[in-house]
Design a protein around this motif. Structure first.
Motif, PDB file in Angstrom:
ATOM      1  N   HIS A 196      -6.395   0.413  -6.096  1.00  0.00           N
ATOM      2  CA  HIS A 196      -6.563   1.833  -5.778  1.00  0.00           C
ATOM      3  C   HIS A 196      -6.697   2.090  -4.280  1.00  0.00           C
ATOM      4  O   HIS A 196      -7.240   1.264  -3.544  1.00  0.00           O
ATOM      5  N   HIS A 197      -6.209   3.274  -3.884  1.00  0.00           N
ATOM      6  CA  HIS A 197      -6.105   3.563  -2.446  1.00  0.00           C
ATOM      7  C   HIS A 197      -6.374   5.051  -2.176  1.00  0.00           C
ATOM      8  O   HIS A 197      -5.734   5.639  -1.327  1.00  0.00           O
ATOM      9  N   THR A 198      -7.308   5.632  -2.923  1.00  0.00           N
ATOM     10  CA  THR A 198      -7.754   7.049  -2.855  1.00  0.00           C
ATOM     11  C   THR A 198      -6.754   8.037  -3.466  1.00  0.00           C
ATOM     12  O   THR A 198      -5.674   7.654  -3.897  1.00  0.00           O
ATOM     13  N   THR A 206      -5.560  11.108  -1.821  1.00  0.00           N
ATOM     14  CA  THR A 206      -4.530  11.619  -0.882  1.00  0.00           C
ATOM     15  C   THR A 206      -4.474  10.857   0.445  1.00  0.00           C
ATOM     16  O   THR A 206      -3.888  11.339   1.413  1.00  0.00           O
ATOM     17  N   HIS A 207      -5.110   9.708   0.504  1.00  0.00           N
ATOM     18  CA  HIS A 207      -5.035   8.874   1.715  1.00  0.00           C
ATOM     19  C   HIS A 207      -5.693   9.521   2.936  1.00  0.00           C
ATOM     20  O   HIS A 207      -5.302   9.307   4.067  1.00  0.00           O
ATOM     21  N   ARG A 208      -6.747  10.321   2.684  1.00  0.00           N
ATOM     22  CA  ARG A 208      -7.506  10.853   3.825  1.00  0.00           C
ATOM     23  C   ARG A 208      -8.381   9.743   4.372  1.00  0.00           C
ATOM     24  O   ARG A 208      -8.798   8.846   3.634  1.00  0.00           O
ATOM     25  N   ASP A 235       0.807  -1.220   0.000  1.00  0.00           N
ATOM     26  CA  ASP A 235       0.000   0.000   0.000  1.00  0.00           C
ATOM     27  C   ASP A 235       0.845   1.277   0.000  1.00  0.00           C
ATOM     28  O   ASP A 235       2.000   1.265   0.416  1.00  0.00           O
ATOM     29  N   ASP A 236       0.222   2.364  -0.425  1.00  0.00           N
ATOM     30  CA  ASP A 236       0.683   3.748  -0.235  1.00  0.00           C
ATOM     31  C   ASP A 236       1.730   4.242  -1.236  1.00  0.00           C
ATOM     32  O   ASP A 236       2.195   5.360  -1.124  1.00  0.00           O
ATOM     33  N   GLY A 237       2.132   3.415  -2.194  1.00  0.00           N
ATOM     34  CA  GLY A 237       3.066   3.886  -3.200  1.00  0.00           C
ATOM     35  C   GLY A 237       2.318   4.638  -4.303  1.00  0.00           C
ATOM     36  O   GLY A 237       1.114   4.854  -4.186  1.00  0.00           O
TER      37      GLY A 237
HETATM   38 ZN   LIG Z   1      -2.604   3.192   3.211  1.00  0.00          ZN
END
Ligand SMILES: [Zn+2]
Length: 262
Positions: free
Chosen positions: A116-118, A120-122, A66-68
């Motif tokens: 997919h992970h949004t 801006t990760h809010r 996640d998060d890349g």
């Molecule tokens: Zn994340």
């Protein structure tokens, strides 16, 4: 119908065989099989958040990051995976994806699955419903733009993971109606906590020993995870774990068609 089934079965075998033969290194961990995941059968998976998870067998794992994308660490993660011929799933954040499209394409070129992970990760629990949809759709279109040059909110891989697993009934409903699979996870390395790569490896392998299988959550922007990964992949190999790649159900049918057309 029979012919279609035969085509699908043949294509599954072909994909598995292709992955087994693609690896130039004999001693590599490899990717043992491909599991097609469709939203109708598996709308929400991962025992940390949901009652259901993917049908993985004993000693089967699916790796998720996640998060890349993150320039300092994602290439190291990709190199470790490539060295072992392992294919994973990356849940990308839209904003860094739009800033580093070449890295998004590099992940795709490695044969990995991109979810997919949004934008801006809010936390989607903390914002208004209208903004929730914007966060999801903006994230999807940024990743699609990086991948295919088209800013569409229809994801080519309909896989989604909530930041911090913070779902709401309304958002879950929104995703289900669009045929997007929501991924929780079965286990994690707690790599959001600072620790040495060695400590992270110990924690993760102990948890895996107890779980015996499952979807594993890691974070490619974490330097400690990038540093730990080669040893973890070796551990999986030495302890007879098998890596399963998750792909969207539609992609498999497309792959089948492409192969038959040759
Ligand atoms: Zn994340």
């Amino acid at each position: 119908m029979k012919a279609l089934l035969a085509t699908l079965v043949a294509s599954t075998a072909w994909i598995a065989a292709a992955q087994a033969t693609e690896c130039p290194r004999k001693d590599a961990l490899g990717t043992s099989r491909v599991l097609a995941v469709d939203a109708a059968t598996y709308p929400r998976v991962g025992l940390k958040s949901f009652p259901q998870t993917l049908p993985l067998g004993d000693h089967e794992v699916a790796l998720t990051f996640d998060d890349g994308p993150w320039p300092a660490t994602t290439p190291k993660v990709l190199a470790a995976l490539a060295h072992e011929c392992v294919r994973a799933t990356f849940f990308l954040i839209g904003k860094p994806a739009s800033e580093h499209p070449e890295l998004v394409r590099k992940i795709a070129a490695g044969g990995h699955t991109i979810g997919h992970h949004t934008w801006t990760h809010r936390s989607l629990k903390q914002i208004k419903p209208g903004e929730t949809e914007e966060e999801i759709d903006h994230g999807i279109s940024a990743v699609e733009m990086a991948l295919h040059g088209v800013a569409t909110t229809t994801p080519s891989t309909p896989f989604f993971r909530f930041p911090g697993f913070e779902s709401t009934p309304a958002t879950l409903d929104f995703l289900q109606k669009r045929g997007i699979v929501v991924f929780g996870t079965d286990l994690w390395a707690s790599d959001w906590n600072p620790m040495t790569p060695k400590a992270e490896l110990k924690l993760l392998t102990e948890r895996l020993k107890i779980a015996g299988r499952g979807i594993i959550l890691l974070h490619d922007p974490k330097a400690q995870t990038a540093a730990m990964l080669p040893a973890f992949l070796r551990y999986l190999h030495e302890n007879h774990y098998r890596v399963v790649q998750l792909v969207p159900a539609g992609a498999k049918a497309v792959a089948a068609g492409a192969e038959i057309a040759k």
